[in-house]
Write a protein that holds these residues in place. Sequence first.
Motif, PDB file in Angstrom:
ATOM      1  N   ILE A 105       0.849  -1.188   0.000  1.00 33.13           N
ATOM      2  CA  ILE A 105       0.000   0.000   0.000  1.00 33.13           C
ATOM      3  C   ILE A 105       0.886   1.240   0.000  1.00 33.13           C
ATOM      4  CG2 ILE A 105      -1.741   1.319   1.263  1.00 33.13           C
ATOM      5  CD1 ILE A 105      -2.644  -1.358   2.495  1.00 33.13           C
ATOM      6  N   LEU A 106       0.595   2.155  -0.895  1.00 34.87           N
ATOM      7  CA  LEU A 106       1.259   3.455  -0.923  1.00 34.87           C
ATOM      8  C   LEU A 106       0.248   4.483  -0.441  1.00 34.87           C
ATOM      9  CD1 LEU A 106       3.569   5.366  -1.598  1.00 34.87           C
ATOM     10  CD2 LEU A 106       2.749   5.413  -3.971  1.00 34.87           C
ATOM     11  N   LEU A 107       0.551   5.117   0.680  1.00 29.69           N
ATOM     12  CA  LEU A 107      -0.317   6.124   1.270  1.00 29.69           C
ATOM     13  C   LEU A 107       0.284   7.495   1.007  1.00 29.69           C
ATOM     14  CD1 LEU A 107      -2.649   7.093   3.110  1.00 29.69           C
ATOM     15  CD2 LEU A 107      -1.114   6.694   5.058  1.00 29.69           C
ATOM     16  N   VAL A 108      -0.510   8.391   0.396  1.00 27.89           N
ATOM     17  CA  VAL A 108      -0.097   9.773   0.185  1.00 27.89           C
ATOM     18  C   VAL A 108      -0.839  10.605   1.224  1.00 27.89           C
ATOM     19  CG1 VAL A 108       0.067  11.680  -1.450  1.00 27.89           C
ATOM     20  CG2 VAL A 108       0.186   9.322  -2.292  1.00 27.89           C
ATOM     21  N   GLU A 109      -0.090  11.058   2.230  1.00 24.30           N
ATOM     22  CA  GLU A 109      -0.713  11.776   3.339  1.00 24.30           C
ATOM     23  C   GLU A 109       0.315  12.718   3.963  1.00 24.30           C
ATOM     24  OE1 GLU A 109      -2.752  13.587   5.550  1.00 24.30           O
ATOM     25  OE2 GLU A 109      -3.991  11.954   4.764  1.00 24.30           O
ATOM     26  N   ASP A 110      -0.014  13.994   4.042  1.00 28.26           N
ATOM     27  CA  ASP A 110       0.941  14.959   4.592  1.00 28.26           C
ATOM     28  C   ASP A 110       0.795  15.149   6.097  1.00 28.26           C
ATOM     29  OD1 ASP A 110      -1.419  16.366   4.554  1.00 28.26           O
ATOM     30  OD2 ASP A 110      -0.611  18.127   3.563  1.00 28.26           O
ATOM     31  N   SER A 111      -0.181  14.546   6.702  1.00 23.00           N
ATOM     32  CA  SER A 111      -0.358  14.631   8.153  1.00 23.00           C
ATOM     33  C   SER A 111       0.149  13.337   8.794  1.00 23.00           C
ATOM     34  CB  SER A 111      -1.845  14.826   8.491  1.00 23.00           C
ATOM     35  OG  SER A 111      -2.069  14.580   9.863  1.00 23.00           O
ATOM     36  N   ARG A 112       1.153  13.473   9.639  1.00 21.07           N
ATOM     37  CA  ARG A 112       1.702  12.288  10.303  1.00 21.07           C
ATOM     38  C   ARG A 112       0.645  11.607  11.176  1.00 21.07           C
ATOM     39  NH1 ARG A 112       7.457  12.061  13.112  1.00 21.07           N
ATOM     40  NH2 ARG A 112       7.960  12.199  10.912  1.00 21.07           N
ATOM     41  N   ALA A 113      -0.190  12.398  11.833  1.00 20.81           N
ATOM     42  CA  ALA A 113      -1.242  11.836  12.683  1.00 20.81           C
ATOM     43  C   ALA A 113      -2.232  11.011  11.857  1.00 20.81           C
ATOM     44  CB  ALA A 113      -1.972  12.944  13.440  1.00 20.81           C
ATOM     45  N   ASP A 114      -2.627  11.528  10.698  1.00 26.07           N
ATOM     46  CA  ASP A 114      -3.558  10.783   9.846  1.00 26.07           C
ATOM     47  C   ASP A 114      -2.900   9.528   9.276  1.00 26.07           C
ATOM     48  OD1 ASP A 114      -5.551  12.604  10.360  1.00 26.07           O
ATOM     49  OD2 ASP A 114      -5.289  13.702   8.480  1.00 26.07           O
ATOM     50  N   ALA A 115      -1.630   9.620   8.917  1.00 27.07           N
ATOM     51  CA  ALA A 115      -0.912   8.446   8.414  1.00 27.07           C
ATOM     52  C   ALA A 115      -0.829   7.372   9.500  1.00 27.07           C
ATOM     53  CB  ALA A 115       0.478   8.840   7.928  1.00 27.07           C
ATOM     54  N   ASP A 116      -0.568   7.796  10.741  1.00 29.77           N
ATOM     55  CA  ASP A 116      -0.533   6.839  11.854  1.00 29.77           C
ATOM     56  C   ASP A 116      -1.902   6.199  12.079  1.00 29.77           C
ATOM     57  OD1 ASP A 116       2.160   7.199  12.318  1.00 29.77           O
ATOM     58  OD2 ASP A 116       1.860   8.663  13.920  1.00 29.77           O
ATOM     59  N   LEU A 117      -2.958   6.980  11.925  1.00 27.45           N
ATOM     60  CA  LEU A 117      -4.308   6.444  12.072  1.00 27.45           C
ATOM     61  C   LEU A 117      -4.587   5.371  11.024  1.00 27.45           C
ATOM     62  CD1 LEU A 117      -7.148   6.447  13.308  1.00 27.45           C
ATOM     63  CD2 LEU A 117      -7.713   8.331  11.752  1.00 27.45           C
ATOM     64  N   VAL A 118      -4.231   5.638   9.786  1.00 30.25           N
ATOM     65  CA  VAL A 118      -4.420   4.644   8.717  1.00 30.25           C
ATOM     66  C   VAL A 118      -3.625   3.387   9.028  1.00 30.25           C
ATOM     67  CG1 VAL A 118      -3.998   4.148   6.274  1.00 30.25           C
ATOM     68  CG2 VAL A 118      -4.984   6.345   6.946  1.00 30.25           C
ATOM     69  N   ARG A 119      -2.388   3.549   9.481  1.00 25.46           N
ATOM     70  CA  ARG A 119      -1.559   2.395   9.814  1.00 25.46           C
ATOM     71  C   ARG A 119      -2.202   1.561  10.921  1.00 25.46           C
ATOM     72  NH1 ARG A 119       1.249   1.648  13.883  1.00 25.46           N
ATOM     73  NH2 ARG A 119       1.452   3.840  14.440  1.00 25.46           N
TER      74      ARG A 119
END
Length: 67
Positions: free
Chosen positions: A8-22
């Motif tokens: 999965i390649l996630l394009v997200e500039d918010s570290r908090a949102d990227a952590d949530l997806v993870r």
Amino acid sequence: MIHRPIQILLVEDSRADADLVRRLLEKAPFGPFRLTTVDRIAKALELLSASPDAHEAHDPDIDVVLL
């Protein structure tokens, strides 16, 4: 039979949102996953269009892109 992880390649500039997806992916009843995160679409395009030699080094056989 051994299954390779879903790439999965996630394009997200918010570290908090990227952590949530993870964290959500970790709880998913299917998988396993291998998550690569970039903060800009330009970086994602660069990764996806890398030369075949670069593919071997970075393992970018991406199955899914999340924007």
